[in-house]
Design an enzyme around this catalytic site. Sequence first.
Site, PDB file in Angstrom:
ATOM      1  CG  ASP A 160      -8.537  -3.735  -4.781  1.00 29.69           C
ATOM      2  OD1 ASP A 160      -8.138  -3.009  -3.851  1.00 29.69           O
ATOM      3  OD2 ASP A 160      -9.199  -4.770  -4.585  1.00 29.69           O
TER       4      ASP A 160
ATOM      5  NE  ARG B 212      -3.765  -2.160   0.228  1.00 29.14           N
ATOM      6  CZ  ARG B 212      -5.055  -2.198   0.399  1.00 29.14           C
ATOM      7  NH1 ARG B 212      -5.704  -1.113   0.606  1.00 29.14           N
ATOM      8  NH2 ARG B 212      -5.692  -3.330   0.322  1.00 29.14           N
TER       9      ARG B 212
ATOM     10  NE  ARG C 178      -9.532   6.528  -3.550  1.00 33.31           N
ATOM     11  CZ  ARG C 178     -10.825   6.605  -3.286  1.00 33.31           C
ATOM     12  NH1 ARG C 178     -11.607   7.313  -4.062  1.00 33.31           N
ATOM     13  NH2 ARG C 178     -11.352   5.967  -2.272  1.00 33.31           N
TER      14      ARG C 178
ATOM     15  CE1 TYR D 169     -12.994  -8.285   1.587  1.00 33.79           C
ATOM     16  CE2 TYR D 169     -11.071  -9.365   0.654  1.00 33.79           C
ATOM     17  CZ  TYR D 169     -11.623  -8.441   1.514  1.00 33.79           C
ATOM     18  OH  TYR D 169     -10.819  -7.673   2.297  1.00 33.79           O
TER      19      TYR D 169
ATOM     20  NE  ARG E 117      -4.420   2.783   4.081  1.00 35.32           N
ATOM     21  CZ  ARG E 117      -5.664   2.791   3.632  1.00 35.32           C
ATOM     22  NH1 ARG E 117      -6.099   3.782   2.885  1.00 35.32           N
ATOM     23  NH2 ARG E 117      -6.479   1.816   3.943  1.00 35.32           N
TER      24      ARG E 117
HETATM   25  O1  CP3 Z   1       0.160   0.589  -3.028  1.00 38.77           O
HETATM   26  C1  CP3 Z   1      -0.994   0.275  -3.328  1.00 38.77           C
HETATM   27  O2  CP3 Z   1      -1.953   0.757  -2.766  1.00 38.77           O
HETATM   28  C2  CP3 Z   1      -1.117  -0.760  -4.441  1.00 38.77           C
HETATM   29  C3  CP3 Z   1      -2.434  -1.053  -4.997  1.00 38.77           C
HETATM   30  C4  CP3 Z   1      -3.326  -2.025  -4.213  1.00 38.77           C
HETATM   31  C5  CP3 Z   1      -4.668  -1.726  -3.841  1.00 38.77           C
HETATM   32  N1  CP3 Z   1      -5.212  -2.859  -3.296  1.00 38.77           N
HETATM   33  C6  CP3 Z   1      -5.389  -0.456  -4.067  1.00 38.77           C
HETATM   34  C7  CP3 Z   1      -6.352  -0.066  -2.986  1.00 38.77           C
HETATM   35  C8  CP3 Z   1      -3.060  -3.339  -3.814  1.00 38.77           C
HETATM   36  C9  CP3 Z   1      -1.781  -4.118  -3.930  1.00 38.77           C
HETATM   37  C10 CP3 Z   1      -4.263  -3.859  -3.242  1.00 38.77           C
HETATM   38  C11 CP3 Z   1      -4.398  -5.258  -2.767  1.00 38.77           C
HETATM   39  C12 CP3 Z   1      -5.586  -5.618  -1.974  1.00 38.77           C
HETATM   40  N2  CP3 Z   1      -6.862  -5.148  -2.098  1.00 38.77           N
HETATM   41  C13 CP3 Z   1      -5.603  -6.613  -0.966  1.00 38.77           C
HETATM   42  C14 CP3 Z   1      -4.425  -7.452  -0.559  1.00 38.77           C
HETATM   43  C15 CP3 Z   1      -3.521  -6.699   0.371  1.00 38.77           C
HETATM   44  C16 CP3 Z   1      -4.053  -6.482   1.753  1.00 38.77           C
HETATM   45  O3  CP3 Z   1      -4.140  -5.302   2.139  1.00 38.77           O
HETATM   46  O4  CP3 Z   1      -4.368  -7.444   2.453  1.00 38.77           O
HETATM   47  C17 CP3 Z   1      -6.906  -6.687  -0.452  1.00 38.77           C
HETATM   48  C18 CP3 Z   1      -7.387  -7.601   0.655  1.00 38.77           C
HETATM   49  C19 CP3 Z   1      -7.690  -5.766  -1.183  1.00 38.77           C
HETATM   50  C20 CP3 Z   1      -9.133  -5.477  -1.030  1.00 38.77           C
HETATM   51  C21 CP3 Z   1      -9.326  -4.097  -0.541  1.00 38.77           C
HETATM   52  N3  CP3 Z   1      -9.323  -2.987  -1.350  1.00 38.77           N
HETATM   53  C22 CP3 Z   1      -9.511  -3.653   0.793  1.00 38.77           C
HETATM   54  C23 CP3 Z   1      -9.548  -4.563   2.011  1.00 38.77           C
HETATM   55  C24 CP3 Z   1      -9.662  -2.253   0.757  1.00 38.77           C
HETATM   56  C25 CP3 Z   1     -10.021  -1.314   1.870  1.00 38.77           C
HETATM   57  C26 CP3 Z   1      -9.170  -1.373   3.053  1.00 38.77           C
HETATM   58  C27 CP3 Z   1      -8.194  -0.249   3.093  1.00 38.77           C
HETATM   59  O5  CP3 Z   1      -7.006  -0.539   3.220  1.00 38.77           O
HETATM   60  O6  CP3 Z   1      -8.636   0.904   3.031  1.00 38.77           O
HETATM   61  C28 CP3 Z   1      -9.495  -1.844  -0.586  1.00 38.77           C
HETATM   62  C29 CP3 Z   1      -9.478  -0.470  -1.096  1.00 38.77           C
HETATM   63  C30 CP3 Z   1      -8.155  -0.075  -1.651  1.00 38.77           C
HETATM   64  N4  CP3 Z   1      -7.505  -0.726  -2.667  1.00 38.77           N
HETATM   65  C31 CP3 Z   1      -7.380   1.052  -1.265  1.00 38.77           C
HETATM   66  C32 CP3 Z   1      -6.269   1.061  -2.130  1.00 38.77           C
HETATM   67  C33 CP3 Z   1      -5.192   2.075  -2.210  1.00 38.77           C
HETATM   68  C34 CP3 Z   1      -7.734   2.009  -0.116  1.00 38.77           C
HETATM   69  C35 CP3 Z   1      -7.542   3.464  -0.313  1.00 38.77           C
HETATM   70  C36 CP3 Z   1      -8.424   4.118  -1.313  1.00 38.77           C
HETATM   71  O7  CP3 Z   1      -9.656   3.875  -1.299  1.00 38.77           O
HETATM   72  O8  CP3 Z   1      -7.923   4.915  -2.098  1.00 38.77           O
END
Ligand code: CP3
Length: 340
Positions: A74, A25, A38, A149, A29
Amino acid sequence: MPKNDLFIRACRGEKTPMTPIWLMRQAGRCLPDYRKIRQKKSLVTICKDPELASEVTLLPVDMLGVDAAICFSDIMLPLEAMGVGFELKDSIGPVIRKAIKNIGDVKRLKSIDPKSDMDFVMDTVRITKKRSSVPIIGLAGAPFTMASYMIEGSYNKNFTKTKSMMYNDPKGWELLMKKLTEMTIAYLKEQIRSGADAVQLFDSWVGCLGPSDYQDFVLPYTKKIFAGIKGSSPTIHFTTGTSSFLELVKSAGSDVVSVDWRIGLDEARSRIGQTTPIQGNLDPGILLGTKATIRSSSLKIIEQAGARGGHIFNLGHGILPGTELEKVKWLVDTVHQSTR
Ligand code: CP3
């Protein structure tokens, strides 16, 4: 090969002049530039715009100085093409419109052609590859985490519906895992073909199982995935909460094993073999602490990893909301400076 190949060399178990670091992330983040984007666009909109997704993928390379870029996508994205609608809700995560209930629902899942159905991901990989000074990591969700999920409808820490299907409808479970396995192999292969220098398989929630259920209900499928994508791009297996059965995780066959903070890297290495490339394992919560704590905790990890190389520094899970950019930069600099 990208100019900075520290990450790839560590994935191959080589000793490197400095320990490479990237962070789960790292893009989505803590970066103000990402937050700005965003405010105007949803996550899925960014992912489906390869120019923009590539820009976001490379933000942390410029801002943080990390040694690898993870493709901005994602794990949920392929679900849409499989016929499973979803939303990514702020601070909740994925929410499935119509959860999978039985084998009938599983049978209706469509098989996908990653080249055309996921063309935006492939384009992001291709565009980023041309621009990047560091290796680019492709990604997919592992069958268990994806299935959880799809069956729960959203994250549920008890995994009640998932386990209920696993134990009560073994045929439905098997078919779902088979379909996800097949999809994942094709999807990751296509990302590698498009230029991904490495790929990471995310099994974020599989630590809710005990060792014998992991072995029976999950391992055969992850084994198949790593065997199916073996080739020139290193593979990384990411899990959390699995330190009690790390040997089984290693037996799935990835090149690199990613471990979380619930086990010391020295103990992990003694259990999965000193020469197995390892990724990890700072608790993301440490980044909420002081710079002194971040420094001492990372130095401990570097010491536990030992001097033989094959260590990729990372967090045990993703950067937490509220983490300050300055602390993340401090971590990257500390790891680089203290291992040079
Ligand atoms: O650096 C990065 O952010 C790379 C891109 C990336 C995202 N999701 C974008 C995202 C990656 C590698 C993921 C993987 C992902 N997505 C996983 C596996 C990794 C882990 O954290 O366990 C999982 C389980 C998901 C499913 C998912 N997507 C969740 C659980 C969430 C919300 C939880 C959170 O951390 O906020 C998302 C939303 C999401 N996907 C965000 C991002 C950057 C959150 C921030 C936003 O909405 O911009």
